[in-house]
Design a protein around this motif. Structure first.
Motif, PDB file in Angstrom:
ATOM      1  N   GLY A 118      -1.466   4.633   5.723  1.00 63.12           N
ATOM      2  CA  GLY A 118      -2.789   4.020   5.705  1.00 63.12           C
ATOM      3  C   GLY A 118      -3.810   4.696   6.594  1.00 63.12           C
ATOM      4  O   GLY A 118      -4.950   4.227   6.697  1.00 63.12           O
ATOM      5  N   GLN A 119      -3.446   5.819   7.238  1.00 61.39           N
ATOM      6  CA  GLN A 119      -4.346   6.494   8.165  1.00 61.39           C
ATOM      7  C   GLN A 119      -4.703   7.885   7.650  1.00 61.39           C
ATOM      8  O   GLN A 119      -3.855   8.586   7.082  1.00 61.39           O
ATOM      9  CB  GLN A 119      -3.700   6.630   9.546  1.00 61.39           C
ATOM     10  CG  GLN A 119      -3.252   5.308  10.160  1.00 61.39           C
ATOM     11  CD  GLN A 119      -2.499   5.525  11.462  1.00 61.39           C
ATOM     12  OE1 GLN A 119      -3.055   6.007  12.438  1.00 61.39           O
ATOM     13  NE2 GLN A 119      -1.224   5.164  11.474  1.00 61.39           N
ATOM     14  N   ASP A 120      -5.932   8.291   7.878  1.00 60.41           N
ATOM     15  CA  ASP A 120      -6.388   9.616   7.483  1.00 60.41           C
ATOM     16  C   ASP A 120      -5.706  10.656   8.373  1.00 60.41           C
ATOM     17  O   ASP A 120      -5.756  10.565   9.603  1.00 60.41           O
ATOM     18  CB  ASP A 120      -7.908   9.702   7.634  1.00 60.41           C
ATOM     19  CG  ASP A 120      -8.500  10.938   6.968  1.00 60.41           C
ATOM     20  OD1 ASP A 120      -7.942  12.038   7.149  1.00 60.41           O
ATOM     21  OD2 ASP A 120      -9.514  10.807   6.274  1.00 60.41           O
ATOM     22  N   ILE A 121      -5.080  11.658   7.747  1.00 63.89           N
ATOM     23  CA  ILE A 121      -4.345  12.674   8.511  1.00 63.89           C
ATOM     24  C   ILE A 121      -5.272  13.434   9.459  1.00 63.89           C
ATOM     25  O   ILE A 121      -4.846  13.914  10.520  1.00 63.89           O
ATOM     26  CB  ILE A 121      -3.614  13.650   7.561  1.00 63.89           C
ATOM     27  CG1 ILE A 121      -2.673  14.590   8.336  1.00 63.89           C
ATOM     28  CG2 ILE A 121      -4.601  14.443   6.741  1.00 63.89           C
ATOM     29  CD1 ILE A 121      -1.515  13.910   8.985  1.00 63.89           C
ATOM     30  N   GLU A 140       0.849  -1.194   0.000  1.00 65.22           N
ATOM     31  CA  GLU A 140       0.000   0.000   0.000  1.00 65.22           C
ATOM     32  C   GLU A 140       0.880   1.238   0.000  1.00 65.22           C
ATOM     33  O   GLU A 140       1.938   1.274   0.648  1.00 65.22           O
ATOM     34  CB  GLU A 140      -0.884   0.005   1.255  1.00 65.22           C
ATOM     35  CG  GLU A 140      -1.867   1.171   1.310  1.00 65.22           C
ATOM     36  CD  GLU A 140      -2.741   1.122   2.555  1.00 65.22           C
ATOM     37  OE1 GLU A 140      -3.168   2.189   3.014  1.00 65.22           O
ATOM     38  OE2 GLU A 140      -2.971   0.009   3.065  1.00 65.22           O
ATOM     39  N   PRO A 141       0.519   2.306  -0.747  1.00 64.97           N
ATOM     40  CA  PRO A 141       1.329   3.528  -0.742  1.00 64.97           C
ATOM     41  C   PRO A 141       1.539   4.048   0.677  1.00 64.97           C
ATOM     42  O   PRO A 141       0.616   4.028   1.494  1.00 64.97           O
ATOM     43  CB  PRO A 141       0.508   4.507  -1.583  1.00 64.97           C
ATOM     44  CG  PRO A 141      -0.356   3.651  -2.448  1.00 64.97           C
ATOM     45  CD  PRO A 141      -0.670   2.434  -1.620  1.00 64.97           C
ATOM     46  N   ARG A 185       5.239   5.514  -3.022  1.00 62.20           N
ATOM     47  CA  ARG A 185       5.485   4.129  -2.652  1.00 62.20           C
ATOM     48  C   ARG A 185       6.575   4.049  -1.590  1.00 62.20           C
ATOM     49  O   ARG A 185       7.466   4.903  -1.518  1.00 62.20           O
ATOM     50  CB  ARG A 185       5.929   3.320  -3.873  1.00 62.20           C
ATOM     51  CG  ARG A 185       4.941   3.350  -5.031  1.00 62.20           C
ATOM     52  CD  ARG A 185       5.617   2.863  -6.300  1.00 62.20           C
ATOM     53  NE  ARG A 185       4.749   3.012  -7.471  1.00 62.20           N
ATOM     54  CZ  ARG A 185       5.201   3.140  -8.710  1.00 62.20           C
ATOM     55  NH1 ARG A 185       6.508   3.144  -8.943  1.00 62.20           N
ATOM     56  NH2 ARG A 185       4.353   3.272  -9.717  1.00 62.20           N
ATOM     57  N   ARG A 186       6.524   3.003  -0.806  1.00 61.36           N
ATOM     58  CA  ARG A 186       7.528   2.784   0.228  1.00 61.36           C
ATOM     59  C   ARG A 186       8.915   2.636  -0.402  1.00 61.36           C
ATOM     60  O   ARG A 186       9.097   1.902  -1.363  1.00 61.36           O
ATOM     61  CB  ARG A 186       7.189   1.543   1.044  1.00 61.36           C
ATOM     62  CG  ARG A 186       8.049   1.341   2.278  1.00 61.36           C
ATOM     63  CD  ARG A 186       7.576   0.133   3.081  1.00 61.36           C
ATOM     64  NE  ARG A 186       6.226   0.333   3.605  1.00 61.36           N
ATOM     65  CZ  ARG A 186       5.976   0.978   4.750  1.00 61.36           C
ATOM     66  NH1 ARG A 186       6.965   1.471   5.467  1.00 61.36           N
ATOM     67  NH2 ARG A 186       4.727   1.123   5.166  1.00 61.36           N
ATOM     68  N   GLY A 187       9.901   3.360   0.128  1.00 58.70           N
ATOM     69  CA  GLY A 187      11.279   3.237  -0.303  1.00 58.70           C
ATOM     70  C   GLY A 187      11.680   4.087  -1.485  1.00 58.70           C
ATOM     71  O   GLY A 187      12.846   4.066  -1.892  1.00 58.70           O
ATOM     72  N   GLU A 188      10.758   4.891  -2.033  1.00 57.39           N
ATOM     73  CA  GLU A 188      11.123   5.721  -3.182  1.00 57.39           C
ATOM     74  C   GLU A 188      11.314   7.175  -2.769  1.00 57.39           C
ATOM     75  O   GLU A 188      10.909   7.596  -1.680  1.00 57.39           O
ATOM     76  CB  GLU A 188      10.065   5.633  -4.281  1.00 57.39           C
ATOM     77  CG  GLU A 188       8.791   6.405  -4.035  1.00 57.39           C
ATOM     78  CD  GLU A 188       7.837   6.390  -5.228  1.00 57.39           C
ATOM     79  OE1 GLU A 188       8.295   6.124  -6.362  1.00 57.39           O
ATOM     80  OE2 GLU A 188       6.640   6.644  -5.030  1.00 57.39           O
ATOM     81  N   CYS A 189      11.936   7.936  -3.657  1.00 56.46           N
ATOM     82  CA  CYS A 189      11.993   9.383  -3.501  1.00 56.46           C
ATOM     83  C   CYS A 189      11.035   9.972  -4.526  1.00 56.46           C
ATOM     84  O   CYS A 189      11.187   9.752  -5.729  1.00 56.46           O
ATOM     85  CB  CYS A 189      13.408   9.914  -3.727  1.00 56.46           C
ATOM     86  SG  CYS A 189      13.536  11.716  -3.562  1.00 56.46           S
ATOM     87  N   PHE A 190      10.036  10.693  -4.032  1.00 52.46           N
ATOM     88  CA  PHE A 190       9.004  11.278  -4.883  1.00 52.46           C
ATOM     89  C   PHE A 190       9.164  12.794  -4.845  1.00 52.46           C
ATOM     90  O   PHE A 190       9.277  13.384  -3.770  1.00 52.46           O
ATOM     91  CB  PHE A 190       7.618  10.874  -4.398  1.00 52.46           C
ATOM     92  CG  PHE A 190       6.511  11.244  -5.342  1.00 52.46           C
ATOM     93  CD1 PHE A 190       6.052  10.337  -6.271  1.00 52.46           C
ATOM     94  CD2 PHE A 190       5.937  12.507  -5.301  1.00 52.46           C
ATOM     95  CE1 PHE A 190       5.036  10.669  -7.161  1.00 52.46           C
ATOM     96  CE2 PHE A 190       4.923  12.857  -6.176  1.00 52.46           C
ATOM     97  CZ  PHE A 190       4.467  11.934  -7.114  1.00 52.46           C
ATOM     98  N   GLY A 191       9.167  13.421  -6.015  1.00 53.65           N
ATOM     99  CA  GLY A 191       9.382  14.857  -6.086  1.00 53.65           C
ATOM    100  C   GLY A 191       8.137  15.643  -6.417  1.00 53.65           C
ATOM    101  O   GLY A 191       7.319  15.224  -7.236  1.00 53.65           O
ATOM    102  N   LEU A 192       7.977  16.789  -5.760  1.00 47.62           N
ATOM    103  CA  LEU A 192       6.961  17.776  -6.105  1.00 47.62           C
ATOM    104  C   LEU A 192       7.688  18.987  -6.681  1.00 47.62           C
ATOM    105  O   LEU A 192       8.454  19.641  -5.975  1.00 47.62           O
ATOM    106  CB  LEU A 192       6.152  18.212  -4.881  1.00 47.62           C
ATOM    107  CG  LEU A 192       5.145  17.249  -4.279  1.00 47.62           C
ATOM    108  CD1 LEU A 192       4.474  17.901  -3.076  1.00 47.62           C
ATOM    109  CD2 LEU A 192       4.110  16.833  -5.298  1.00 47.62           C
TER     110      LEU A 192
END
Length: 307
Positions: free
Chosen positions: A70-73, A7-8, A33-40
């Motif tokens: 997995g939890q709503d902020i 799960e993301p 995703r777990r373990g990646e570097c995601f850029g904005l």
């Protein structure tokens, strides 16, 4: 309840942020995703910082959903915060504390026992090459050292997701490259990273995937290589002060190009075709180079100055 591993680690769905009639963020969606570097990525005022402030609970969303681990902020903020690391764009170090004390006091916010906090602080000071400065006040540090200290503080709690907002803004090349080395080490260790940056070189170096935001909306998303292929191709021909006949020819032939002041930039995968264009129109003033993520960014967000 344990989050499924596939799960993301972060899922943003149709997130919105409004300030009266102004919508700073409009239906932004992406997943990390777990373990990646995601850029904005995005120009000034595009909505990047507003988006990440919603993600770590600093600013409530006006609409949509944000799920971290997995939890709503909105309902799991306290549980989520304990597993996050956040390094803001501005300097938030305590000027009344030494380098070491900044780490130890912050560790206390997470309920880390004193002996463990001391061991973790010593480890991080060594990792970020700050051991010799641990008794200094932060005002005695260089800009690069202060940024490394902020990053050390952000991971004192061993977070599962590290959020970095413009981590190298204002740093000189030596400080920037030192910080990049540490970030690469963290990435190799499997830490999930969400990064906002203006530096396209930084995005290309670190990001497995990214999305580009402009005027509060996602305008493109994917892997850097895929975005290059989709929007510009592998090569670019830059021409200084081209003849108008060249632009007319490109438009008639349906060839991708942009104007930037007196420059014209032509994009494509076929290097031989670009060489032929240069020979025909700009043998003296044109040069061919590899296309970059900056070309994609400017094609999608424009070349005008943003204040």
């Amino acid at each position: 309840m344990e989050q499924p591993h596939d799960e993301p680690i972060l899922a943003v769905e149709a997130a919105r942020k409004s300030y009266g009639a102004f919508e700073a963020v409009q239906n932004v969606s992406f997943a990390v995703r777990r373990g990646e570097c995601f850029g904005l990525l995005g120009p000034n005022g595009a909505g990047k910082t507003t988006t990440i402030r919603m993600i770590y609970g600093f600013s409530p969303a006006s609409g949509g959903t944000i799920r971290v681990f997995g939890q709503d902020i909105r309902t799991g903020f306290r549980r989520i915060k304990a597993r996050l690391g956040v390094c803001q764009q501005g300097n938030t170090l305590d000027p009344d504390l030494s380098v070491l004390e900044n780490l130890l006091v912050f560790a206390g916010y997470f309920g880390i026992p004193r002996a463990e906090a001391q061991a973790r602080a010593d480890e991080l000071l060594a990792f970020f090459a700050l051991e010799a400065k641990k008794r200094f006040q932060y005002e005695e540090l260089s800009g690069g050292m202060a940024r490394r200290l902020m990053l050390a503080r952000a991971i004192i709690n061993r977070p599962e997701l590290l959020i970095l907002d413009e981590p190298t803004t204002g740093l000189d090349p030596q400080s920037r490259n030192t910080l990049w080395d540490r970030l690469l080490d963290l990435k190799r260790q499997g830490l999930t990273i969400l990064l906002t940056t203006h530096a396209m070189e930084e995005a290309e170096r670190f990001c497995d995937r990214l999305c580009i935001i402009d005027h509060g909306q996602v305008v493109a998303a994917g892997e850097p290589a895929g975005l290059l292929a989709e929007h510009v191709g592998r090569h670019a021909l830059e021409v200084e002060s081209p003849e108008e006949a060249m632009a007319v020819h490109l438009a008639q032939a349906g060839i991708r190009f942009d104007r930037s002041g007196r420059r014209l930039i032509v994009y494509g995968d076929d290097k031989a075709a670009l060489l032929a264009l240069r020979e025909r129109f700009c043998a003296e003033s044109g040069f061919i180079r590899p296309a970059t993520l900056e070309d994609v960014f400017l094609r999608l967000t424009g070349r005008e100055l943003r204040e």
